[in-house]
Write an enzyme that holds these catalytic residues in place. Structure first.
Site, short mmCIF file in Angstrom:
data_model
loop_
_atom_site.label_atom_id
_atom_site.label_comp_id
_atom_site.label_asym_id
_atom_site.label_seq_id
_atom_site.Cartn_x
_atom_site.Cartn_y
_atom_site.Cartn_z
N LYS A 35 0.86 -1.19 0.00
CA LYS A 35 0.00 0.00 0.00
C LYS A 35 0.89 1.22 0.00
CE LYS A 35 -4.51 0.72 0.43
NZ LYS A 35 -5.48 -0.31 0.00
N1 GLU Z 1 -7.16 -0.09 -3.36
C1 GLU Z 1 -7.89 -1.28 -3.68
C2 GLU Z 1 -7.92 -2.22 -2.49
O1 GLU Z 1 -7.78 -1.81 -1.37
C3 GLU Z 1 -7.39 -1.94 -4.96
C4 GLU Z 1 -5.98 -2.40 -4.96
C5 GLU Z 1 -5.48 -2.88 -6.31
O2 GLU Z 1 -6.25 -2.96 -7.24
O3 GLU Z 1 -4.28 -3.16 -6.37
O4 GLU Z 1 -8.17 -3.39 -2.62
#
Ligand code: GLU
Length: 419
Positions: free
Chosen positions: A110
């Site tokens: 993240k």
């Molecule tokens: N931000 C989204 C999540 O928390 C998508 C992450 C992604 O597609 O890599 O799952």
């Protein structure tokens, strides 16, 4: 084994106490617990940005790679004032369990910048995104770490990341997902998180007899996740979305909100509470609205012991957001017999379609929207069924079962790699 109760528990603490329950269930070795709870690599960067008035403001950004045993690290980037090290680490950890539970070949990561993007002009936002990308580019790559949208980021932000990365490395669409379709994004990616939530709700509805067609749904948050979910539940599942909210307040209509009308209203950048098709309510009042399905679809730690865990009045809690329920609140819901569809199952549709986008970029071949939806439904349903069956077999919550499956898969990959 649960962490002490605190009103606003951080993402990291949330995952830790819930992790321990599942690790005990599968008798995970202590060294493996250490590997699976600590990050593989953390990058913290300084992000100086020239503002429109000529001044330079310096922001702090993070990219945290929690685990890459099963494939390249994967996860979104958020721009938010509360995005700090602890929050990003907790969210990176959830991504590891999410990709493992969906059985897609990624690890978890993240990123975030501590900033209120509403204070920035579009040009400032672009400069911030480009500078942040430059500073973290060293740990990114289609086989290393692949960002995507998250809170306050979207396809345009992903396009800037693609451009910035490609300007140095050569055209590399697979370095980021959630791109605009015209730049190699996937059909169906934008609505994928909402669509995945709907598929999981439909399965749960069938198994446990909670009505979805005609069922009363309350959604907290009307961003990418909440708005697509509301639209799809209304148009495809025949559910009655009776209340939704955004940061400024909520709107309630007992007969069901007219979703096309509300979506047209918010498309003009207006708050949901200013819409005439319902009664304006406060964000606190929203939590008390009796419903079948309650879906937090905004930020973390909103269901707490102090605020609402004892008073929410739903048959099922569906975690559209990441980490919306604190561990203490989770235990209260368990006592109250309210089932929780956990975040890394319910909201995994986004990263699942990110996987299809990445695969399409590497294949240089485009899938139809129907194919994307079909594969998404198959993948998320398979994960749901595995979680449901294990929860029943071991008499544990859906969350603990989901953790047990994910932990087992990541631990196996670690062992096979020699750890
Ligand atoms: N931000 C989204 C999540 O928390 C998508 C992450 C992604 O597609 O890599 O799952």
């Amino acid at each position: 084994m649960t962490a002490p109760a605190r009103p606003t528990m951080s993402g990291k603490a949330i995952t830790q106490s819930q992790f321990d329950r599942a690790a005990d269930l599968i008798n995970l070795e202590s060294y493996m617990r250490r590997i699976l709870t600590s990050p593989f690599r953390e990058v913290q960067v300084e992000v100086p940005v020239r503002l429109d008035d000529g001044r330079i403001e310096v922001f702090t950004g993070y990219r945290i790679q929690h685990n890459g045993a099963r494939g390249p690290c994967k996860g979104g980037i958020r721009f938010h004032p509360s995005a700090d090290h602890d929050e990003i680490l907790g969210l990176a950890t959830i991504m590891t369990w999410k990709t493992a539970l969906m059985d897609i070949p990624f690890g978890g990561a993240k990123g975030g910048v501590t900033v209120d993007p509403k204070r920035l002009s579009r040009l400032e936002l672009e400069r911030l995104t480009r500078r942040f990308t430059q500073r973290i580019a060293i740990v990114l790559g289609p086989y290393r770490d692949i960002p995507a949208p998250d809170v306050n980021t979207n396809a345009q932000v992903m396009a800037w990341i693609l451009d910035e990365y490609s300007s140095r490395q050569g055209y590399t669409p697979a370095v980021v997902t959630g791109k605009p379709v015209s730049l190699g994004g996937s059909l169906g990616r934008e609505e994928a998180t909402g669509r995945g939530i709907m598929y999981v709700m439909a399965e749960f509805a069938r198994d446990f007899g909670v009505p979805l067609k005609g069922g009363r749904v309350v959604i907290q948050g009307f961003g990418n996740v909440g708005s697509h979910l509301a639209r799809l539940l209304d148009a495809e599942a025949g559910a009655k979305v009776i209340a939704v909210s955004d940061v400024q307040g909520g709107i309630l209509n007992d007969k069901g909100l007219n979703l096309p009308g509300l979506l047209a209203h918010v498309a003009d950048n207006k708050p949901v509470s200013a819409w005439k098709g319902g009664k304006a309510i406060t964000n606190d009042e929203l939590w008390a609205v009796p419903c079948d399905w309650l879906v937090p679809a905004a930020l973390g730690s909103v269901i707490t012991k102090e605020a609402n865990a004892r008073t929410i009045d739903c048959k099922v809690l569906v975690e559209g957001a990441n980490a919306p329920t604190t561990p203490t609140a989770d235990l209260i819901l368990e006592e109250r017999g309210i089932p929780v569809l956990p975040d890394f199952l319910a909201n995994a549709g986004g990263v699942t379609v990110s996987y299809y986008e990445w695969a399409q970029n590497l294949q240089q071949y485009r899938w139809t929207h129907e194919q994307v939806n079909r594969e998404l439904q198959a993948t998320i349903t398979k994960a749901y069924v595995a979680v449901r069956d294990l929860a029943k077999q071991k008499a544990v919550t859906l969350r603990t079962a989901a953790y047990a499956i994910a932990l087992q898969r990541v631990a196996e990959a670690e062992r096979l790699r020699g750890n």
